[in-house]
Scaffold this active site. Structure first.
Site, short mmCIF file in Angstrom:
data_model
loop_
_atom_site.label_atom_id
_atom_site.label_comp_id
_atom_site.label_asym_id
_atom_site.label_seq_id
_atom_site.Cartn_x
_atom_site.Cartn_y
_atom_site.Cartn_z
N ASP A 140 2.37 -0.82 12.00
CA ASP A 140 1.05 -1.40 11.39
C ASP A 140 0.63 -2.83 11.93
O ASP A 140 -0.63 -3.20 11.95
CB ASP A 140 0.82 -1.29 10.01
CG ASP A 140 0.88 0.40 9.57
OD1 ASP A 140 0.43 0.97 10.50
OD2 ASP A 140 1.09 0.35 8.48
N LYS A 161 0.80 -1.20 0.16
CA LYS A 161 0.16 0.11 0.01
C LYS A 161 0.84 1.26 -0.06
O LYS A 161 0.61 2.08 -0.63
CB LYS A 161 -0.88 -0.20 1.24
CG LYS A 161 -1.76 1.06 1.35
CD LYS A 161 -3.18 0.84 2.16
CE LYS A 161 -2.76 0.83 3.73
NZ LYS A 161 -2.55 2.35 4.17
N ARG A 207 -7.01 -2.75 9.81
CA ARG A 207 -6.08 -3.76 10.61
C ARG A 207 -6.68 -4.32 11.69
O ARG A 207 -6.51 -5.66 12.08
CB ARG A 207 -4.80 -2.95 10.80
CG ARG A 207 -4.17 -2.50 9.49
CD ARG A 207 -2.63 -2.36 9.57
NE ARG A 207 -2.25 -1.68 8.43
CZ ARG A 207 -1.97 -2.06 7.22
NH1 ARG A 207 -1.96 -3.60 7.00
NH2 ARG A 207 -1.59 -1.31 6.22
N GLN A 251 4.71 9.54 6.80
CA GLN A 251 3.92 10.35 6.26
C GLN A 251 4.44 11.76 6.39
O GLN A 251 4.32 12.53 5.49
CB GLN A 251 2.35 10.26 6.67
CG GLN A 251 2.05 8.62 6.38
CD GLN A 251 0.49 8.64 6.91
OE1 GLN A 251 -0.01 9.61 7.50
NE2 GLN A 251 0.06 7.36 6.74
C1 S3P Z 1 2.53 5.01 6.26
C2 S3P Z 1 3.04 5.15 7.20
C3 S3P Z 1 2.69 5.03 8.59
C4 S3P Z 1 1.80 3.91 8.65
C5 S3P Z 1 0.78 3.98 7.44
C6 S3P Z 1 1.50 4.04 6.03
C7 S3P Z 1 2.98 5.41 5.07
O1 S3P Z 1 2.05 6.08 9.27
O2 S3P Z 1 1.20 3.55 9.84
O3 S3P Z 1 -0.02 2.68 7.54
O4 S3P Z 1 2.77 4.96 3.79
O5 S3P Z 1 3.79 6.28 4.87
P1 S3P Z 1 2.95 7.40 9.80
O6 S3P Z 1 3.63 7.89 8.96
O7 S3P Z 1 1.84 8.01 10.61
O8 S3P Z 1 3.66 6.64 11.03
#
Ligand code: S3P
Length: 430
Positions: free
Chosen positions: A313, A9, A387, A160
């Site tokens: 996750d 993803k 999840r 993120q």
């Molecule tokens: C993700 C980063 C994680 C993760 C999310 C996907 C990403 O979140 O929990 O499912 O694709 O960058 P955070 O950046 O908030 O830790």
């Protein structure tokens, strides 16, 4: 049994965004055909990018990029549905372009903290305003060509946040540096390097530092085959470790980026028999391989803060595995779980408690007392969280098939076909 899981993803979302900003024709195979990638694809189309329909069978998609300045003002709001990654990364990308866009999402996404991206994007020079509730969607981003350089120390390890800043630096043609306490998943950095953006990273005394130098104003298209999602594979590996798959399970061609695979270490510590056959090819930016898990007698373990970003996750799954382990599973330093699709500390605690499992909720984690071999029975509310739904479905399959959940379809957000696969892997073994 040998199985494959849908495309990653995180990598799928980044591939769509990076290909959209590239100059030229990208070819991407194995994209996740799930709710979150659909949301990101839809938002990119609204921004003027000709994103084709994402096929359900992982076949190749050809995407003609619009270039770093090519996003166009959308007609209506950008609805990112359930996708935190889509919302935060696109807010970053739009920040460096002369475009105004209103970002929105579903009830879950509207409840999630956005101050963590609003603050750095404002510091870069974009106008970013939450229009109803402070730090929450809906948010209007008014991008600006030519952002100011930024050095951002993030108190949390969040891919993120890091990616939003990197993408803003890329479109806004400026130098950015992000320092995180621990390394978060590094798919954005890997992908940007492949398309020619000057990104580097290193460990420093104050944490993990990622830097993007001022770019030349263009990035190359992608030629990528997205690996299987390790986070989806984890559910199948857990089924096997619990003995619910009737023997050994191999998940083929799954992403093995070391910033993502902390769950394998935890499984091993819990006593599962885990083997990894690396298949990485020289020309891929992401490690890929087959993971083989055999049933074992699981025991308790402890997961502490430094490990958390590498299995963020998978923590709900670790917690439910705890219900079947001999001993105690203790997770701490994980308050970020409260900022996910649901408050995952609260939803897991409530779900397990309702099944009669002894759980202690901590501010930043939880402690689960396991009882091996017990039948678990009851009803679990998953709070629209994919999840949580999958973690409790796995637990149900391993403990007597007497757990019901309120929303099975929500797993389509990241793992379309999960329930069919669950039936195939664990279904006829009553
Ligand atoms: C993700 C980063 C994680 C993760 C999310 C996907 C990403 O979140 O929990 O499912 O694709 O960058 P955070 O950046 O908030 O830790």
């Amino acid at each position: 049994m040998r199985i494959r899981v849908p495309g990653d993803k995180s990598i799928s979302q980044r591939a769509l965004i990076v290909a959209a900003l590239a100059e030229g024709r990208s070819r991407i195979a194995g994209l996740l055909h799930g709710g979150d990638t659909e949301s990101t694809a839809r938002a990119l189309r609204a921004l003027g990018v000709p994103v084709p329909t994402i096929p359900g069978d992982g076949s190749e998609v050809v995407l003609e990029g619009v270039g770093l300045d090519g996003l166009r003002p959308p007609n209506g709001r950008l609805d990112l549905g359930n996708s935190g990654t889509g919302a935060r990364l696109l807010m970053g990308a739009v920040s460096g372009i002369e475009v105004e866009a209103r970002f929105d999402g579903d009830t879950s996404l509207r409840g999630r903290p956005m101050g963590r991206v609003i603050r750095p994007l404002r510091a870069l020079g974009a106008r970013v305003d939450a229009v109803e509730t402070p730090d929450r969607l809906p948010i209007v981003v008014r991008g600006r060509a030519g952002l100011s350089p930024l050095e951002w120390e993030s108190p949390i390890a969040s891919a993120q946040v890091k990616s939003a800043i990197l993408l803003a630096g890329l479109t806004g043609r400026t130098r950015v540096a992000v320092i995180e306490p621990w390394v978060s998943r590094d798919h954005t950095e890997r992908m940007l390097r492949v398309v020619g953006a000057p990104v580097s990273s290193r460990k420093t005394e104050s944490g993990w530092r990622v830097e993007l130098q001022e770019s030349q104003g263009r990035i190359d298209p992608l030629d990528l085959s997205v690996p299987g999602d390790f986070s989806s594979a984890a559910f199948v590996l857990a089924l096997s470790a619990l003995g619910a798959a009737g023997g050994e399970v191999t998940v083929e061609r799954v992403g093995l980026n070391p910033t993502r695979t902390g769950f394998l270490d935890v499984l091993r510590r819990m006593g599962a028999d885990v083997r990894v056959d690396d298949r990485t090819l020289d020309d891929t930016s992401e490690p890929v391989g087959d993971v083989v898990v055999r049933p074992g007698v699981l025991k308790g373990t402890e997961v502490v803060a430094a490990e958390v970003p590498g299995l963020i996750d998978e923590l709900p799954l670790v917690a439910v595995l705890g219900a079947c382990a001999d001993g105690e599973v203790r997770i701490s330093g994980a308050s970020e779980l409260r900022a996910k699709e649901s408050d995952r500390i609260a939803t897991v605690t409530k779900g397990l408690t309702g099944l009669g499992v002894a759980v202690e909720e901590l501010e930043d984690g939880l402690v689960v007392q396991g009882v091996p071999g017990r039948t678990l029975r009851g009803f679990v509310e998953v709070h629209h969280d994919h999840r949580i739904a999958m973690a409790f479905s796995v637990l149900g399959a391993a403990t007597g098939r007497a757990i019901r959940i309120d929303d099975r379809a929500v797993s389509d957000v990241s793992f379309p076909g999960f329930h069919e696969l669950l039936t195939r892997v664990a279904g006829d073994r009553d």
